[in-house]
Design a protein around this motif. Structure first.
Motif, PDB file in Angstrom:
ATOM      1  N   ARG A  61       8.336 -31.937  -8.768  1.00  0.00           N
ATOM      2  CA  ARG A  61       8.125 -32.881  -7.658  1.00  0.00           C
ATOM      3  C   ARG A  61       6.932 -33.791  -7.923  1.00  0.00           C
ATOM      4  O   ARG A  61       6.966 -34.988  -7.622  1.00  0.00           O
ATOM      5  CB  ARG A  61       7.913 -32.104  -6.372  1.00  0.00           C
ATOM      6  CG  ARG A  61       7.790 -32.987  -5.138  1.00  0.00           C
ATOM      7  CD  ARG A  61       7.725 -32.147  -3.886  1.00  0.00           C
ATOM      8  NE  ARG A  61       7.564 -32.990  -2.712  1.00  0.00           N
ATOM      9  CZ  ARG A  61       7.476 -32.521  -1.465  1.00  0.00           C
ATOM     10  NH1 ARG A  61       7.577 -31.212  -1.255  1.00  0.00           N
ATOM     11  NH2 ARG A  61       7.315 -33.339  -0.449  1.00  0.00           N
ATOM     12  N   ILE A  62       5.862 -33.217  -8.489  1.00  0.00           N
ATOM     13  CA  ILE A  62       4.686 -34.036  -8.821  1.00  0.00           C
ATOM     14  C   ILE A  62       5.061 -35.114  -9.827  1.00  0.00           C
ATOM     15  O   ILE A  62       4.705 -36.293  -9.670  1.00  0.00           O
ATOM     16  CB  ILE A  62       3.558 -33.133  -9.374  1.00  0.00           C
ATOM     17  CG1 ILE A  62       3.003 -32.241  -8.262  1.00  0.00           C
ATOM     18  CG2 ILE A  62       2.444 -33.989  -9.977  1.00  0.00           C
ATOM     19  CD1 ILE A  62       2.025 -31.202  -8.754  1.00  0.00           C
ATOM     20  N   VAL A  63       5.794 -34.729 -10.865  1.00  0.00           N
ATOM     21  CA  VAL A  63       6.194 -35.693 -11.897  1.00  0.00           C
ATOM     22  C   VAL A  63       7.066 -36.789 -11.294  1.00  0.00           C
ATOM     23  O   VAL A  63       6.874 -37.983 -11.568  1.00  0.00           O
ATOM     24  CB  VAL A  63       6.936 -34.972 -13.039  1.00  0.00           C
ATOM     25  CG1 VAL A  63       7.523 -35.989 -14.021  1.00  0.00           C
ATOM     26  CG2 VAL A  63       5.999 -34.014 -13.757  1.00  0.00           C
ATOM     27  N   GLN A  64       8.026 -36.411 -10.448  1.00  0.00           N
ATOM     28  CA  GLN A  64       8.908 -37.408  -9.832  1.00  0.00           C
ATOM     29  C   GLN A  64       8.138 -38.380  -8.949  1.00  0.00           C
ATOM     30  O   GLN A  64       8.390 -39.600  -8.977  1.00  0.00           O
ATOM     31  CB  GLN A  64       9.980 -36.684  -9.011  1.00  0.00           C
ATOM     32  CG  GLN A  64      10.995 -35.927  -9.859  1.00  0.00           C
ATOM     33  CD  GLN A  64      11.944 -35.097  -9.017  1.00  0.00           C
ATOM     34  OE1 GLN A  64      11.798 -35.016  -7.794  1.00  0.00           O
ATOM     35  NE2 GLN A  64      12.896 -34.444  -9.665  1.00  0.00           N
ATOM     36  N   GLU A  65       7.188 -37.862  -8.181  1.00  0.00           N
ATOM     37  CA  GLU A  65       6.444 -38.736  -7.275  1.00  0.00           C
ATOM     38  C   GLU A  65       5.508 -39.680  -8.037  1.00  0.00           C
ATOM     39  O   GLU A  65       5.375 -40.853  -7.668  1.00  0.00           O
ATOM     40  CB  GLU A  65       5.654 -37.889  -6.276  1.00  0.00           C
ATOM     41  CG  GLU A  65       6.540 -37.179  -5.266  1.00  0.00           C
ATOM     42  CD  GLU A  65       5.730 -36.411  -4.228  1.00  0.00           C
ATOM     43  OE1 GLU A  65       4.482 -36.414  -4.338  1.00  0.00           O
ATOM     44  OE2 GLU A  65       6.340 -35.823  -3.313  1.00  0.00           O
ATOM     45  N   VAL A  66       4.886 -39.177  -9.110  1.00  0.00           N
ATOM     46  CA  VAL A  66       4.000 -40.045  -9.902  1.00  0.00           C
ATOM     47  C   VAL A  66       4.809 -41.117 -10.622  1.00  0.00           C
ATOM     48  O   VAL A  66       4.421 -42.296 -10.668  1.00  0.00           O
ATOM     49  CB  VAL A  66       3.179 -39.200 -10.903  1.00  0.00           C
ATOM     50  CG1 VAL A  66       2.353 -40.119 -11.816  1.00  0.00           C
ATOM     51  CG2 VAL A  66       2.259 -38.244 -10.168  1.00  0.00           C
ATOM     52  N   LYS A  67       5.958 -40.728 -11.195  1.00  0.00           N
ATOM     53  CA  LYS A  67       6.814 -41.728 -11.840  1.00  0.00           C
ATOM     54  C   LYS A  67       7.292 -42.761 -10.828  1.00  0.00           C
ATOM     55  O   LYS A  67       7.379 -43.960 -11.141  1.00  0.00           O
ATOM     56  CB  LYS A  67       8.015 -41.042 -12.487  1.00  0.00           C
ATOM     57  CG  LYS A  67       7.703 -40.316 -13.787  1.00  0.00           C
ATOM     58  CD  LYS A  67       8.967 -39.753 -14.414  1.00  0.00           C
ATOM     59  CE  LYS A  67       8.678 -39.125 -15.762  1.00  0.00           C
ATOM     60  NZ  LYS A  67       9.909 -38.566 -16.400  1.00  0.00           N
ATOM     61  N   GLY A  68       7.621 -42.311  -9.631  1.00  0.00           N
ATOM     62  CA  GLY A  68       8.053 -43.241  -8.594  1.00  0.00           C
ATOM     63  C   GLY A  68       6.982 -44.254  -8.244  1.00  0.00           C
ATOM     64  O   GLY A  68       7.282 -45.422  -7.969  1.00  0.00           O
ATOM     65  N   LEU A  93       3.583 -38.189 -18.848  1.00  0.00           N
ATOM     66  CA  LEU A  93       4.753 -38.163 -17.983  1.00  0.00           C
ATOM     67  C   LEU A  93       6.051 -38.351 -18.758  1.00  0.00           C
ATOM     68  O   LEU A  93       7.141 -38.141 -18.204  1.00  0.00           O
ATOM     69  CB  LEU A  93       4.643 -39.258 -16.924  1.00  0.00           C
ATOM     70  CG  LEU A  93       3.594 -39.063 -15.833  1.00  0.00           C
ATOM     71  CD1 LEU A  93       3.453 -40.317 -14.999  1.00  0.00           C
ATOM     72  CD2 LEU A  93       3.968 -37.884 -14.949  1.00  0.00           C
ATOM     73  N   LEU A  94       5.979 -38.750 -20.025  1.00  0.00           N
ATOM     74  CA  LEU A  94       7.174 -39.071 -20.793  1.00  0.00           C
ATOM     75  C   LEU A  94       7.753 -37.869 -21.515  1.00  0.00           C
ATOM     76  O   LEU A  94       8.870 -37.933 -22.024  1.00  0.00           O
ATOM     77  CB  LEU A  94       6.836 -40.174 -21.806  1.00  0.00           C
ATOM     78  CG  LEU A  94       6.255 -41.475 -21.205  1.00  0.00           C
ATOM     79  CD1 LEU A  94       5.892 -42.457 -22.313  1.00  0.00           C
ATOM     80  CD2 LEU A  94       7.244 -42.100 -20.229  1.00  0.00           C
ATOM     81  N   GLY A  95       7.021 -36.771 -21.579  1.00  0.00           N
ATOM     82  CA  GLY A  95       7.509 -35.600 -22.281  1.00  0.00           C
ATOM     83  C   GLY A  95       8.588 -34.861 -21.497  1.00  0.00           C
ATOM     84  O   GLY A  95       8.817 -35.112 -20.308  1.00  0.00           O
ATOM     85  N   LYS A  96       9.253 -33.936 -22.193  1.00  0.00           N
ATOM     86  CA  LYS A  96      10.317 -33.172 -21.544  1.00  0.00           C
ATOM     87  C   LYS A  96       9.756 -32.261 -20.460  1.00  0.00           C
ATOM     88  O   LYS A  96      10.322 -32.137 -19.378  1.00  0.00           O
ATOM     89  CB  LYS A  96      11.068 -32.349 -22.593  1.00  0.00           C
ATOM     90  CG  LYS A  96      12.277 -31.619 -22.041  1.00  0.00           C
ATOM     91  CD  LYS A  96      13.040 -30.913 -23.130  1.00  0.00           C
ATOM     92  CE  LYS A  96      14.274 -30.206 -22.567  1.00  0.00           C
ATOM     93  NZ  LYS A  96      15.026 -29.474 -23.632  1.00  0.00           N
ATOM     94  N   LYS A  97       8.629 -31.613 -20.746  1.00  0.00           N
ATOM     95  CA  LYS A  97       7.935 -30.792 -19.766  1.00  0.00           C
ATOM     96  C   LYS A  97       6.563 -31.401 -19.525  1.00  0.00           C
ATOM     97  O   LYS A  97       5.574 -31.039 -20.156  1.00  0.00           O
ATOM     98  CB  LYS A  97       7.795 -29.352 -20.261  1.00  0.00           C
ATOM     99  CG  LYS A  97       9.108 -28.583 -20.299  1.00  0.00           C
ATOM    100  CD  LYS A  97       8.862 -27.130 -20.688  1.00  0.00           C
ATOM    101  CE  LYS A  97      10.166 -26.342 -20.677  1.00  0.00           C
ATOM    102  NZ  LYS A  97       9.932 -24.911 -21.057  1.00  0.00           N
ATOM    103  N   ALA A  98       6.526 -32.370 -18.601  1.00  0.00           N
ATOM    104  CA  ALA A  98       5.279 -33.076 -18.345  1.00  0.00           C
ATOM    105  C   ALA A  98       4.200 -32.118 -17.851  1.00  0.00           C
ATOM    106  O   ALA A  98       3.030 -32.237 -18.215  1.00  0.00           O
ATOM    107  CB  ALA A  98       5.515 -34.180 -17.319  1.00  0.00           C
TER     108      ALA A  98
END
Length: 300
Positions: A61-68, A93-98
């Protein structure tokens, strides 16, 4: 004096009978399902489930919100290129497991491990005995249900009454003993606990903190104004200021002079990691006691 909502209504004005409003008490398994949903799984399975939840609900969720946020900044820069610049996305953020979430470290204690317990005052509902209820309908059994003041969990909400904490594997024996002492006190006390139906009563919540290292226990009881407070009844029937101090002192003495951690428990042993599929380990355990009870300060 201001009156609370519902004080002027007629007790018989409701079109729904009281027996319909009160739920049947929850069973021990249902209480555990509400307070500790993973209790049927082995400890190893519980850790795996919690780890997956942290990955799904936190890390991803953190990764999705930051990318958004970066996408939003990029759109704003395209709409207003003169005043906005494209902010490059962070490389991590670009890695498979950010975000790499490590496995949960197992605890050396998997039973009665909580050092803080929070209980609510209210009323415990008990159905008639099987002999008494054999010839009663379900509605008649609800009408004959025994109602006693108690402290514990609201596993079924206010309408389901108080559930005793003794059936939960994570609650320490000291907390259960404190609940037992308070329950015995409430049986003979003229001061009632809070009642959600009419919003009356003095005793509200009970918080217990224990320390195995120091052998100490802190108890915090929250209560309403003994005189009734704002919204007190004009006839003074909810004014307990005349007996509050003596009742408070009596409760304190009961708590100080009782060795904690000796309550009988009723919870199943946790299932083993290699248990067969469908085996939830739900076998009644023997009465459990805390191995290192906390004694009153004036005792060795």
């Amino acid at each position: 004096n201001r009156k609370r909502k519902g004080d002027d209504r007629d007790d018989n004005s409701s079109s729904q009978p009281e027996s319909k409003k009160i739920r049947a008490p929850k069973t021990a398994d249902e209480v555990r399902d509400t307070t500790t949903p993973l209790w049927r799984e082995s400890y190893e399975k519980q850790l795996e489930t919690k780890w997956k939840e942290m990955v799904k609900r936190c890390a991803m969720r953190i990764v999705q919100e930051v990318k958004g946020k970066f996408r939003t900044l990029e759109k704003e820069a395209r709409r207003n290129p003169k005043n906005r610049k494209v902010v490059p996305m962070y490389k991590w953020l670009l890695g498979k497991k950010a975000i790499d979430v490590q496995k949960v470290i197992p605890s050396p204690h998997i039973l009665e491990y909580r050092n803080k317990s929070e209980f609510t005052f209210g009323y415990h509902f008990e159905m008639p005995s099987p002999e008494e209820g054999a010839e009663m309908s379900a509605e008649e059994q609800l009408e004959k249900m025994i109602k006693t003041p108690a402290v514990g969990f609201l596993a079924a909400g206010w309408s389901g009454g108080i559930s005793h904490p003794h059936v939960c594997q994570n609650v320490p024996g000291e907390a259960c003993t404190v609940a037992d002492i308070v329950n015995e006190f409430l049986k003979t006390s003229p001061i009632p606990p809070y009642n959600a139906k009419d919003h009356r009563g003095l005793w509200r919540t009970l918080t217990i903190r224990t320390s195995k290292r120091t052998g100490e226990c802190m108890i915090v009881i929250v209560h309403a104004s003994p005189s009734g407070g704002l919204g007190a009844k004009d006839d003074g029937t909810d004014d307990y200021s005349g007996v509050f101090e003596s009742e408070k002192d009596r409760l304190v003495e009961l708590l100080k002079n009782k060795e904690l951690g000796k309550s009988k428990r009723d919870y199943p042993e946790p299932p083993k990691a290699d248990a067969k599929e469908g085996d939830d380990g739900n076998t009644a355990s023997e009465a459990a006691t805390n191995e290192s009870p906390i004694a009153p300060k004036d005792q060795p």
